[in-house]
Design an enzyme around this catalytic site. Sequence first.
Site, PDB file in Angstrom:
ATOM      1  N   ARG A 114       0.821  -1.354  -0.083  1.00 18.12           N
ATOM      2  CA  ARG A 114      -0.052   0.068  -0.031  1.00 18.12           C
ATOM      3  C   ARG A 114       0.881   1.274   0.015  1.00 18.12           C
ATOM      4  O   ARG A 114       1.925   1.404   0.484  1.00 18.12           O
ATOM      5  CB  ARG A 114      -0.820   0.112   1.120  1.00 18.12           C
ATOM      6  N   THR A 386      -9.487   0.340  -9.556  1.00 19.78           N
ATOM      7  CA  THR A 386      -8.661  -0.556  -9.102  1.00 19.78           C
ATOM      8  C   THR A 386      -8.543  -1.779  -9.917  1.00 19.78           C
ATOM      9  O   THR A 386      -9.560  -1.715 -10.852  1.00 19.78           O
ATOM     10  CB  THR A 386      -9.214  -0.706  -7.455  1.00 19.78           C
ATOM     11  N   THR A 404      -4.055  -0.754  -7.056  1.00 19.88           N
ATOM     12  CA  THR A 404      -4.944   0.586  -7.254  1.00 19.88           C
ATOM     13  C   THR A 404      -4.054   1.718  -7.429  1.00 19.88           C
ATOM     14  O   THR A 404      -3.074   1.976  -7.195  1.00 19.88           O
ATOM     15  CB  THR A 404      -5.834   0.733  -6.138  1.00 19.88           C
ATOM     16  N   ASN A 406      -6.336   4.414  -7.244  1.00 19.91           N
ATOM     17  CA  ASN A 406      -7.453   4.834  -6.395  1.00 19.91           C
ATOM     18  C   ASN A 406      -8.417   5.302  -7.547  1.00 19.91           C
ATOM     19  O   ASN A 406      -9.073   4.583  -7.948  1.00 19.91           O
ATOM     20  CB  ASN A 406      -7.111   6.145  -5.658  1.00 19.91           C
ATOM     21  N   ASP A 428      -7.856   8.414   0.335  1.00 17.76           N
ATOM     22  CA  ASP A 428      -8.165   7.355   1.151  1.00 17.76           C
ATOM     23  C   ASP A 428      -8.318   7.460   2.723  1.00 17.76           C
ATOM     24  O   ASP A 428      -8.770   6.657   3.389  1.00 17.76           O
ATOM     25  CB  ASP A 428      -7.744   5.745   0.739  1.00 17.76           C
ATOM     26  N   SER A 457      -7.892   0.883   3.254  1.00 17.42           N
ATOM     27  CA  SER A 457      -7.894   0.590   1.835  1.00 17.42           C
ATOM     28  C   SER A 457      -9.348  -0.446   2.070  1.00 17.42           C
ATOM     29  O   SER A 457      -9.759  -0.966   2.959  1.00 17.42           O
ATOM     30  CB  SER A 457      -6.935  -0.533   1.443  1.00 17.42           C
ATOM     31  N   SER A 458     -10.145  -0.664   0.957  1.00 18.64           N
ATOM     32  CA  SER A 458     -11.095  -1.711   0.709  1.00 18.64           C
ATOM     33  C   SER A 458     -10.688  -2.916   0.139  1.00 18.64           C
ATOM     34  O   SER A 458     -11.349  -3.905  -0.095  1.00 18.64           O
ATOM     35  CB  SER A 458     -12.351  -1.091   0.364  1.00 18.64           C
ATOM     36  N   GLY A 478     -13.393  -1.493  -6.977  1.00 12.87           N
ATOM     37  CA  GLY A 478     -14.869  -0.843  -6.515  1.00 12.87           C
ATOM     38  C   GLY A 478     -14.743  -0.372  -5.503  1.00 12.87           C
ATOM     39  O   GLY A 478     -16.011   0.028  -4.873  1.00 12.87           O
ATOM     40  N   GLY A 479     -13.743   0.578  -5.143  1.00  9.21           N
ATOM     41  CA  GLY A 479     -13.640   1.220  -3.979  1.00  9.21           C
ATOM     42  C   GLY A 479     -14.178   0.312  -2.670  1.00  9.21           C
ATOM     43  O   GLY A 479     -14.000  -0.562  -2.551  1.00  9.21           O
TER      44      GLY A 479
HETATM   45  N1  GLY Z   1      -8.365   3.073  -3.482  1.00 13.17           N
HETATM   46  C1  GLY Z   1      -9.396   2.049  -3.088  1.00 13.17           C
HETATM   47  C2  GLY Z   1      -8.864   1.139  -1.877  1.00 13.17           C
HETATM   48  O1  GLY Z   1      -7.694   1.102  -1.871  1.00 13.17           O
HETATM   49  O2  GLY Z   1      -9.805   0.920  -1.320  1.00 13.17           O
END
Ligand code: GLY
Length: 574
Positions: A114, A386, A404, A406, A428, A457-458, A478-479
Amino acid sequence: MKLKFILPGILLCAAVSSFAQNAGSIVGVGKQVDPYHYQSVKSVTYNKACVASAHPIASEVGLVIMRKGGNAFDAMIATQLTLAVVYPDAGNLGGGGFLTARRSDGKLITIDFRETASSQATRDMYLDKNGNAQLNLSQDGHLSSGVPGTVAGLFAIHKYAKLPFSELIQPAIDLAENGYAISARAARELNSLKNEFLKYNTKPTAFVKSDPWKEGDTLYQPELAATLKRIRDHGAKGFYEGETAKLIVEEMKRGNGILNYDDLKNYVAKERPPITFSYRGYEIVSFPPPSSGGLLIAEMLKMIEKYPMSSYGFESVKSTQLMIEVERRAYADRAQHMGDPDFWKVPEKTLMSDAYLAERMKDYDPSHASKSENITAGVVHESDQTTHISIIDEEGNMTAVTTTLNNSYGSKTVVGGAGFFLNDEMDDFSVKPGVPNMFGAVGGDANAIAPGKRMLSSMTPTLVLKNGKPFMVVGTPGGTTICTSVFQSIVDVIDYNMSAADAVNKPKFHHQWLPDEVVIEKGFSPDVKDALEKMGYTCKNRGAIGRTELIKILPDGKREAAADSRGDDSLAGY
Ligand code: GLY
């Protein structure tokens, strides 16, 4: 050029029509991937090995690498590097991601690459003098970028690979240098973002030309090819130090960004312990904080486990309402409790404990909508830029990477002379408590900005095991909808016994606590939607949710794979 798709069991795809001037230009991986004549393959059961990714060329490169003797880790590295060239909207060198993997000997591996906040970042860096959040700065342009993690991540993954890194990166170099034919989707996106590319760049880029892009045009990226060659020749230092670092820092200076030489040199990818839990006798392996994904799917699956989902049925009012309510509760925990574990104590054990989750569901009412607390609500962003790659090889190594920039094309800023987009991952973070980010997600102290910290993050790259053996590889962009899409795909396969293709392509829905609304994907049952509205839910329609890549391992060992029909996503395997 028309990209057509393979439906289950039937070869309906057509090769991309020819581009005579380039017919012969072939990627240097045993001359087996033609970047001017490719096709999307959507649903196939392979005997031994396969790759599912967002672009046909990238999946084909992964396959060629496995045929050359590479394993699922080699294929993952080559596929991701290829996506950085052929899918610049999300495939990247300038972003970050997560790997969840299981080696065939049973070793679980989770690598966190990340992005981090710069050493110069401050908690209130996106607030104006009146304390108002300036989301334009966290979402676009130079100041929105975190320190990229992807290249460090790929070298950390390489520890588990078999082939030299130089072989894995060469297809990406060839594609960047010699070009490839862009799809209709890519042409549309490049045209629609032209003004933003002009606004957020300080030098000319490969992505802007005077005439509109059209399907079949060749995209050449010589500056990106040079960056990839520096990585090939000097390893991670070819990115984090030397010429590439200089180009990044000079770009920052031209655009008032804050990433500096030390930020780049000090970046490290981290191996972390995975999130593991059982669901109806299956073992789920997913990504821990700084992703919220693993914990969210653990909370959601464990909250529904005592309910008879299979007798409720797929897309029934009962099953949908229950899943909405567990999504609401899990996302409320996300906003309060989750952040980078190096900076914030995330109560992982409690969040996953049966007692805590039973308490969370005490006020669950199967006949009415609960109410989320009324904090400033945002709008769920429609972009899902992403990208996810799922791979299983012949030996049974499984790799899942979600990575990603983002937003679509990240910050929209290309590093001048280096040819790659930088992320806008700083958005984020929670830029101000209660202020929604581009995905409508709110947060507080747990996810506040701090120097060197990773933003929450998701991304949810996930593996499922059955009786200790590989059963499924899954993930999606998909965020904030990533976690609910992975959650629903797992329920679709385990509770509703769906095929990989159905689990990927059936409509999804999403609730994230705030805003207090259910986002419903196109194709979802209007009757169920009506019933939910009568129970007090606010429903909002949305075109597409996610782009899932799912591989299911059948009892006879075959790999039933599906690449999402919502995009150019494609499979390759044998
Ligand atoms: N940028 C989307 C995530 O990391 O959740």
